[in-house]
Design an enzyme around this catalytic site. Structure first.
Site, PDB file in Angstrom:
ATOM      1  CB  SER A  37      -0.861  -0.326   1.450  1.00  8.28           C
ATOM      2  OG  SER A  37      -1.513   1.344   0.958  1.00  8.28           O
ATOM      3  CB  CYS A  38       0.645   4.843  -1.645  1.00  9.94           C
ATOM      4  SG  CYS A  38      -1.248   4.747  -2.091  1.00  9.94           S
ATOM      5  CB  SER A  39      -1.372   3.791   3.386  1.00 10.52           C
ATOM      6  OG  SER A  39      -2.529   4.376   2.638  1.00 10.52           O
TER       7      SER A  39
END
Length: 533
Positions: free
Chosen positions: A309-311
């Site tokens: 995830s880019c999070s």
């Protein structure tokens, strides 16, 4: 107590209702306790309540000699429009039952396990546990988050202003799905589209083409079993850049999740688009934080689905007073503080000479990355901590890494932490997300005021929280707008509300508003701005 979803399904399928409420599934009620009012419907004559005025043809015409990609996408769009027209008169209950069935088709336990295994096998990204959590749990959370929202007809009244708000579908949603989250992204986008009585065409990353076909097939089957047209959900077979560009050009609204180049293409397509920005979350650990809790959550966030995830946390800032203690606790959770030599080797394998991320390290286990980099690691190592002091192109670890690696900073105080965070996110990640572990609300608000960020997560695992979760009030999504800071049109968590148009009905107020006198309206500035010469 049986949820509203279970009650709706029980009439037709008691077995499915029982499964929805089985042990291990979320026992939270599906949705908020109070839905928006239905006010205004009683004023519409019964014979007109479901009257649909045919929408004019959008006017997209293939030119002579159009490419085969354009022709293929035009065929999908035509089928999608026809399906969308067939649900134009659906009631709120029909819409909600349909999206519930769509989630059940992919989130039933055995099906979710199959999807998770299939996704990892095809993409070779992330891990089974992360994929399973996304398809089994995240889709349920997304359904729960929207199921009681009113999205058909009158959705809101503002009596004080004499306003009534009606929701209407946009039409065909063109959705882009990334290789890093190809299992749940199409599901969440599809139920968001159908919640607003839209149809959707999903264009996957080529690396996840088979996973997308599997997910789309299951969603189409659910539609058919509920008596709705299968073509409400369509996928692009044998995906390519040209096909994706055509989809964005021909659909009614683009919902783009993917790399920055594809998001820029979405905004340049000529079609209204919702995009996302670069994720490069920076997380600060304050001196007042519960260090054990912070270490546990940071390790969870950094390793969830192997940082697909880019999070995920990309940089950690530890205040000087707790730096050594916190590092010790992170190491106990599987972190490895890199030596200068290890850091140099890791840098060489993460980025090429142009500063681009090497696809071979994305969402891979720590051991596999270390082997590629050419250094050994202790058993039990789950993620890397790269000591850093600066930010920008000459300090690549300050940017997004898409792997189980976080830059590690030491700050004198909160003001210094803010300075570091602003520097890092000015380089990459502006507008996306940041976090802080603290017991001082003042520190959290100071950080929020100082940063150009859309989300500040307080005492929460970043990767599992900024897209919404059961422990916070953020909307459940995998599309995180970053506002003007990140080059996006919105800076909230994108949901069905972004996939509908609204008609505002304005009535005369019982008593017109009265414009105040200048002495009242300009009282605070009049004396200071009047020219006395």
């Amino acid at each position: 107590m049986m949820s509203i979803v279970a009650r709706r399904i029980a009439a037709n399928s008691p077995q499915v209702a029982r499964r929805l409420m089985r042990p291990g599934a979320s026992n939270q009620p599906f949705g908020s306790p109070q839905a928006p009012p239905r006010a205004g419907l009683a004023d519409i004559p019964p014979t007109l309540r479901n009257l649909v005025v045919p929408k004019p043809d959008p006017g997209f015409v293939l030119v002579e000699g159009a490419s085969k990609e354009a022709e293929e996408i035009a065929g999908l769009i035509q089928r999608s429009r026809a399906a969308q027209a067939k649900i134009a008169n659906y009631t709120q209950e029909q819409v909600d039952d349909l999206i519930t069935a769509m989630v059940w088709a992919v989130a039933e336990e055995s099906t979710a396990k199959m999807i998770a295994a299939h996704t990892v096998e095809e993409t070779q990204l992330g891990n089974y546990e992360g994929k399973y959590l996304k398809i089994f749990r995240k889709t349920r959370c997304a359904l729960m988050d929207i199921i009681d929202d009113r999205s058909v007809g009158v959705v809101e009244e503002v009596p004080a202003r004499g306003l009534v708000k009606l929701a209407k579908p946009v039409g065909v949603i063109g959705a882009l799905s990334p290789s890093t989250n190809p299992e749940a992204t199409p599901v969440i986008k599809a139920i968001s589209a159908v919640k607003g009585k839209n149809s959707i065409v999903v264009a996957p990353h080529p690396r996840a083409a088979k996973t997308n076909a599997l997910i789309v097939g299951l969603l189409r089957g659910a539609c058919e079993r509920m008596g709705a047209p299968r073509d409400l959900v369509l996928g692009v077979d044998n995906p390519s850049v040209l096909k994706t560009e055509e989809l964005m050009r021909q659909c009614d609204r683009v919902l783009a999740t993917g790399g920055s180049a594809m998001v820029r293409a979405a905004y340049s397509s000529g079609t209204p688009a919702l995009g996302v920005g670069v994720g490069n979350a920076v997380v600060t650990v304050d001196k007042s934080a519960d260090l054990d809790d912070a270490a546990k959550k940071i390790a969870l966030s950094k390793t969830l689905d192997l940082a697909a995830s880019c999070s995920a946390d990309n940089s950690l800032i530890l205040l000087d007073q707790i730096y050594d203690q916190m590092v010790t606790k992170l190491v106990a959770r599987g972190g490895l503080v890199l030596s200068a030599e290890q850091k140099a080797k890791l840098q060489a394998v993460i980025w090429n000479e142009k500063g681009q991320i090497n696809a071979r390290i994305v969402a891979q286990p720590a051991a596999a990355i270390a082997e590629l980099a050419g250094f050994s690691i202790p058993a039990g190592t789950e993620f890397f901590l790269a000591p850093e002091t600066g930010w920008g192109p000459s300090h690549p670890f300050s940017g997004e890494k898409m792997c189980v690696t976080a830059a590690l900073y030491r700050a004198r105080d909160l003001g210094h932490a803010i300075e570091i965070t602003r520097g890092i996110q000015a380089y990459q990640g502006s507008g996306h997300s940041a976090g802080i572990y603290t017991s001082d609300k003042g520190s959290a608000l100071a950080l929020a005021h100082a940063l150009d960020t859309s989300r500040l997560l307080v005492n929460q695992p970043q990767a599992a929280s900024n897209s919404g979760n059961l422990w916070n009030g953020l909307r459940q999504t995998f599309s995180l707008g970053c506002g003007s800071w990140g080059g996006n049109s919105v800076n909230h968590n994108v949901t069905w509300r972004d996939l509908v148009n609204f008609t505002w009905v304005s009535y005369n107020l019982p008593e017109p508003k009265v414009l105040p006198s200048d002495d009242v309206l300009f009282a605070r500035v009049k004396d200071r701005t009047t020219d006395r010469t």
